[in-house]
Write a protein that holds these residues in place. Structure first.
Motif, mmCIF file in Angstrom:
data_model
loop_
_atom_site.group_PDB
_atom_site.id
_atom_site.type_symbol
_atom_site.label_atom_id
_atom_site.label_comp_id
_atom_site.label_asym_id
_atom_site.label_seq_id
_atom_site.Cartn_x
_atom_site.Cartn_y
_atom_site.Cartn_z
ATOM 1 N N TRP A 52 109.337 -48.535 67.827
ATOM 2 C CA TRP A 52 108.095 -48.194 68.513
ATOM 3 C C TRP A 52 108.190 -46.921 69.363
ATOM 4 O O TRP A 52 107.245 -46.117 69.347
ATOM 5 C CB TRP A 52 107.592 -49.362 69.352
ATOM 6 C CG TRP A 52 106.366 -48.968 70.104
ATOM 7 C CD1 TRP A 52 106.234 -48.827 71.449
ATOM 8 C CD2 TRP A 52 105.107 -48.579 69.545
ATOM 9 N NE1 TRP A 52 104.965 -48.389 71.758
ATOM 10 C CE2 TRP A 52 104.255 -48.224 70.605
ATOM 11 C CE3 TRP A 52 104.616 -48.488 68.252
ATOM 12 C CZ2 TRP A 52 102.951 -47.804 70.417
ATOM 13 C CZ3 TRP A 52 103.311 -48.062 68.066
ATOM 14 C CH2 TRP A 52 102.486 -47.723 69.144
ATOM 15 N N GLU A 55 107.490 -44.077 67.091
ATOM 16 C CA GLU A 55 106.088 -44.051 66.678
ATOM 17 C C GLU A 55 105.191 -43.550 67.805
ATOM 18 O O GLU A 55 104.212 -42.836 67.562
ATOM 19 C CB GLU A 55 105.655 -45.442 66.225
ATOM 20 C CG GLU A 55 106.327 -45.904 64.950
ATOM 21 C CD GLU A 55 105.954 -47.323 64.565
ATOM 22 O OE1 GLU A 55 104.795 -47.728 64.830
ATOM 23 O OE2 GLU A 55 106.812 -48.023 64.003
ATOM 24 N N ASP A 104 97.122 -54.665 68.373
ATOM 25 C CA ASP A 104 98.517 -54.910 68.007
ATOM 26 C C ASP A 104 99.101 -53.615 67.432
ATOM 27 O O ASP A 104 98.428 -52.580 67.381
ATOM 28 C CB ASP A 104 98.639 -56.090 67.033
ATOM 29 C CG ASP A 104 97.940 -55.856 65.703
ATOM 30 O OD1 ASP A 104 97.735 -54.692 65.291
ATOM 31 O OD2 ASP A 104 97.594 -56.855 65.059
ATOM 32 N N ARG A 105 100.317 -53.696 66.990
ATOM 33 C CA ARG A 105 101.032 -52.497 66.533
ATOM 34 C C ARG A 105 100.338 -51.822 65.355
ATOM 35 O O ARG A 105 100.363 -50.598 65.247
ATOM 36 C CB ARG A 105 102.465 -52.873 66.176
ATOM 37 C CG ARG A 105 103.371 -51.698 65.971
ATOM 38 C CD ARG A 105 104.791 -52.152 65.913
ATOM 39 N NE ARG A 105 105.689 -51.049 65.643
ATOM 40 C CZ ARG A 105 106.973 -51.121 65.823
ATOM 41 N NH1 ARG A 105 107.528 -52.217 66.286
ATOM 42 N NH2 ARG A 105 107.739 -50.082 65.549
ATOM 43 N N PHE A 136 104.077 -52.752 74.467
ATOM 44 C CA PHE A 136 104.351 -54.099 73.960
ATOM 45 C C PHE A 136 105.261 -54.913 74.871
ATOM 46 O O PHE A 136 105.832 -55.912 74.443
ATOM 47 C CB PHE A 136 104.924 -54.017 72.538
ATOM 48 C CG PHE A 136 103.938 -53.381 71.595
ATOM 49 C CD1 PHE A 136 102.770 -54.033 71.245
ATOM 50 C CD2 PHE A 136 104.162 -52.109 71.097
ATOM 51 C CE1 PHE A 136 101.839 -53.444 70.410
ATOM 52 C CE2 PHE A 136 103.237 -51.514 70.252
ATOM 53 C CZ PHE A 136 102.078 -52.178 69.912
#
Length: 153
Positions: A52, A55, A104-105, A136
């Motif tokens: 993450w 990203e 969400d992701r 998150f």
């Protein structure tokens, strides 16, 4: 580290290469973060972690390009969205913001792109990167702070 990455984007914005970089980074929004190869030379030198955090760097770089590098220190995305809502008197903007908080992701990149498209002016991209890196966390403290900022508390 967030400030270094945004500082580098700021320097790039002042160069001739910005036109191409901006187009590539904006185009990367159509792909999952970190999967569009032409964007990799602009982001990978700044990535220190996988998953993450990586990203998040791609998302922030793409949003920076989408907003043409309009970096405004201290203006969080939540505050900018609150200002947009107040300026337009739009209830749909509030619904979109709540959907963003619950993203969400898989949904988050799309919802962030939608939110950025509603803004006038820029945001603090260094803060955005810090926030997204903690998005998150099980305590959801970033979402709670954004909610307070959006509601004007």
């Amino acid at each position: 580290m967030s400030e270094d990455f945004i500082g580098w984007l700021e320097k790039l914005k002042g160069q001739k290469a910005w036109t191409r970089a901006r187009a590539v980074l904006r185009r990367s929004l159509a792909f999952d973060p970190g999967t569009y190869p032409p964007a990799m030379p602009f982001v990978e030198p700044w990535v220190r972690e996988e998953g993450w955090p990586r990203e998040a760097h791609y998302l922030v770089a793409a949003l920076y390009a989408l907003l043409d590098g309009a970096h405004v220190e201290g203006r969080t995305l939540a505050r900018a969205l609150r200002e947009a809502r107040e300026g337009r008197g739009s209830e749909s903007l509030e619904r979109r913001f709540l959907a963003l908080l619950d993203a969400d992701r898989d949904q988050l990149p799309h919802r962030l792109r939608q939110a950025a498209g509603l803004l006038e002016g820029g945001v603090d991209f260094a803060q955005l990167l810090r926030d997204l890196r903690s998005w998150f966390h099980p305590d959801r403290w970033v979402q709670a702070r954004w909610a307070r900022e959006f509601c004007g508390a």
